[in-house]
Design an enzyme around this catalytic site. Structure first.
Site, PDB file in Angstrom:
ATOM      1  N   ARG A 191       0.847  -1.196   0.000  1.00 57.86           N
ATOM      2  CA  ARG A 191       0.000   0.000   0.000  1.00 57.86           C
ATOM      3  C   ARG A 191       0.881   1.244   0.000  1.00 57.86           C
ATOM      4  O   ARG A 191       1.986   1.239   0.534  1.00 57.86           O
ATOM      5  CB  ARG A 191      -0.881   0.018   1.244  1.00 57.86           C
ATOM      6  CG  ARG A 191      -1.966  -1.011   1.253  1.00 57.86           C
ATOM      7  CD  ARG A 191      -2.784  -0.918   2.558  1.00 57.86           C
ATOM      8  NE  ARG A 191      -3.774  -1.979   2.595  1.00 57.86           N
ATOM      9  CZ  ARG A 191      -3.533  -3.200   3.087  1.00 57.86           C
ATOM     10  NH1 ARG A 191      -2.356  -3.493   3.612  1.00 57.86           N
ATOM     11  NH2 ARG A 191      -4.485  -4.105   3.075  1.00 57.86           N
ATOM     12  N   LYS A 210      -1.893  -0.604   7.984  1.00 58.81           N
ATOM     13  CA  LYS A 210      -3.317  -0.902   8.085  1.00 58.81           C
ATOM     14  C   LYS A 210      -3.620  -2.116   8.960  1.00 58.81           C
ATOM     15  O   LYS A 210      -4.537  -2.092   9.772  1.00 58.81           O
ATOM     16  CB  LYS A 210      -3.912  -1.117   6.692  1.00 58.81           C
ATOM     17  CG  LYS A 210      -5.390  -1.380   6.701  1.00 58.81           C
ATOM     18  CD  LYS A 210      -5.959  -1.494   5.302  1.00 58.81           C
ATOM     19  CE  LYS A 210      -7.448  -1.773   5.351  1.00 58.81           C
ATOM     20  NZ  LYS A 210      -8.016  -1.846   4.001  1.00 58.81           N
ATOM     21  N   HIS A 250      -3.472   3.163  -5.527  1.00 59.22           N
ATOM     22  CA  HIS A 250      -3.840   1.767  -5.269  1.00 59.22           C
ATOM     23  C   HIS A 250      -3.760   0.919  -6.542  1.00 59.22           C
ATOM     24  O   HIS A 250      -3.696  -0.308  -6.474  1.00 59.22           O
ATOM     25  CB  HIS A 250      -5.227   1.705  -4.633  1.00 59.22           C
ATOM     26  CG  HIS A 250      -5.368   0.613  -3.630  1.00 59.22           C
ATOM     27  ND1 HIS A 250      -4.613   0.530  -2.482  1.00 59.22           N
ATOM     28  CD2 HIS A 250      -6.176  -0.477  -3.615  1.00 59.22           C
ATOM     29  CE1 HIS A 250      -4.952  -0.552  -1.811  1.00 59.22           C
ATOM     30  NE2 HIS A 250      -5.896  -1.181  -2.477  1.00 59.22           N
ATOM     31  N   ARG A 278      -0.720  -1.372  -6.540  1.00 61.79           N
ATOM     32  CA  ARG A 278      -0.921  -2.608  -5.781  1.00 61.79           C
ATOM     33  C   ARG A 278      -1.730  -3.616  -6.604  1.00 61.79           C
ATOM     34  O   ARG A 278      -1.399  -4.796  -6.675  1.00 61.79           O
ATOM     35  CB  ARG A 278      -1.637  -2.256  -4.476  1.00 61.79           C
ATOM     36  CG  ARG A 278      -1.895  -3.395  -3.520  1.00 61.79           C
ATOM     37  CD  ARG A 278      -2.387  -2.806  -2.196  1.00 61.79           C
ATOM     38  NE  ARG A 278      -3.065  -3.762  -1.351  1.00 61.79           N
ATOM     39  CZ  ARG A 278      -2.454  -4.562  -0.482  1.00 61.79           C
ATOM     40  NH1 ARG A 278      -1.146  -4.536  -0.368  1.00 61.79           N
ATOM     41  NH2 ARG A 278      -3.151  -5.392   0.272  1.00 61.79           N
ATOM     42  N   HIS A 284      -6.811 -11.413   1.839  1.00 59.56           N
ATOM     43  CA  HIS A 284      -8.202 -11.677   1.441  1.00 59.56           C
ATOM     44  C   HIS A 284      -8.589 -13.093   1.870  1.00 59.56           C
ATOM     45  O   HIS A 284      -7.759 -13.996   1.867  1.00 59.56           O
ATOM     46  CB  HIS A 284      -8.357 -11.555  -0.070  1.00 59.56           C
ATOM     47  CG  HIS A 284      -8.172 -10.174  -0.590  1.00 59.56           C
ATOM     48  ND1 HIS A 284      -7.939  -9.903  -1.914  1.00 59.56           N
ATOM     49  CD2 HIS A 284      -8.181  -8.963   0.023  1.00 59.56           C
ATOM     50  CE1 HIS A 284      -7.808  -8.602  -2.095  1.00 59.56           C
ATOM     51  NE2 HIS A 284      -7.949  -8.010  -0.934  1.00 59.56           N
ATOM     52  N   TYR A 343     -10.577  -7.723  -7.009  1.00 56.22           N
ATOM     53  CA  TYR A 343      -9.590  -6.715  -6.621  1.00 56.22           C
ATOM     54  C   TYR A 343      -8.583  -6.448  -7.733  1.00 56.22           C
ATOM     55  O   TYR A 343      -8.215  -5.310  -7.994  1.00 56.22           O
ATOM     56  CB  TYR A 343      -8.882  -7.197  -5.350  1.00 56.22           C
ATOM     57  CG  TYR A 343      -7.943  -6.217  -4.719  1.00 56.22           C
ATOM     58  CD1 TYR A 343      -8.422  -5.174  -3.945  1.00 56.22           C
ATOM     59  CD2 TYR A 343      -6.577  -6.344  -4.886  1.00 56.22           C
ATOM     60  CE1 TYR A 343      -7.560  -4.273  -3.345  1.00 56.22           C
ATOM     61  CE2 TYR A 343      -5.705  -5.449  -4.292  1.00 56.22           C
ATOM     62  CZ  TYR A 343      -6.209  -4.414  -3.518  1.00 56.22           C
ATOM     63  OH  TYR A 343      -5.342  -3.527  -2.935  1.00 56.22           O
TER      64      TYR A 343
END
Length: 183
Positions: free
Chosen positions: A40, A63, A131, A134, A157, A166
């Site tokens: 990230r 995070k 993002h 990523r 995930h 994603y």
């Protein structure tokens, strides 16, 4: 917040890399680390020179608090070595401009977003932000390895469909499965 996409087109990806390389070495390395590690932006911006001198980049994710380690591939290693050659171990990889003698700090997420967004716009790409780096990493790894479990672990995930969505492949995977389907 707008939903961003990975950069799927390898030609556009290379064009963006070349554009950033010509524009500013810092921006180029930021992008390379993003698409080569899948970290990230909040974790990338905190990196210091000492963090990229070994074979892997190891971070504690801001995070999640989890520790993640990614190998520095040969092409990234070459570019990093050139970039950090005149920097000290304590320097941020992506320093902001030091104003009025304030303590050194990295560029902000907003600045990083503008760098990536502007580069993508130069090549007609929309729905791209920090993002996207990523997601591009995930997209490239999936195309190469076809190992969804590896990406699920990397991205934290719990479900395959979450990871496929994603990295921008969920709809594509569904379409491929039904393309030759006959009743």
């Amino acid at each position: 917040m707008k939903f961003v996409q990975p950069i799927r087109d390898p030609v556009k990806l290379n064009e963006i890399k070349e554009y950033l390389k010509e524009q500013n070495p810092k921006n180029y390395i930021l992008f390379l680390i993003g698409i080569s590690t899948g970290y990230r932006i909040s974790d990338i911006l905190r990196l210091k020179v000492k963090d990229v001198k070994e074979t892997h980049i190891t971070i504690r994710q801001k995070k999640t608090g989890k520790v993640k380690m990614v190998l520095i591939c040969k092409s990234l290693r070459r570019e990093l070595d050139l970039y950090i050659s005149n920097m000290s171990d304590a320097d941020y990889l992506f320093p902001s401009r030091n104003r009025n003698g304030r303590k050194p700090s990295p560029i902000t997420r907003n600045i990083a977003y503008k760098i990536i967004r502007n580069a993508a716009a130069e090549f007609g790409l929309k729905d791209v932000g920090t993002h996207s780096m990523r997601k591009t990493f995930g997209f490239k790894i999936y195309l190469k390895m076809k190992d969804i479990a590896l990406l699920m672990d990397h991205f934290n995930h719990d479900e395959e469909k979450v990871t496929l969505r994603y990295i921008g492949l969920f709809q594509e995977t569904q379409d491929d499965a039904l393309e030759d389907f006959e009743l």
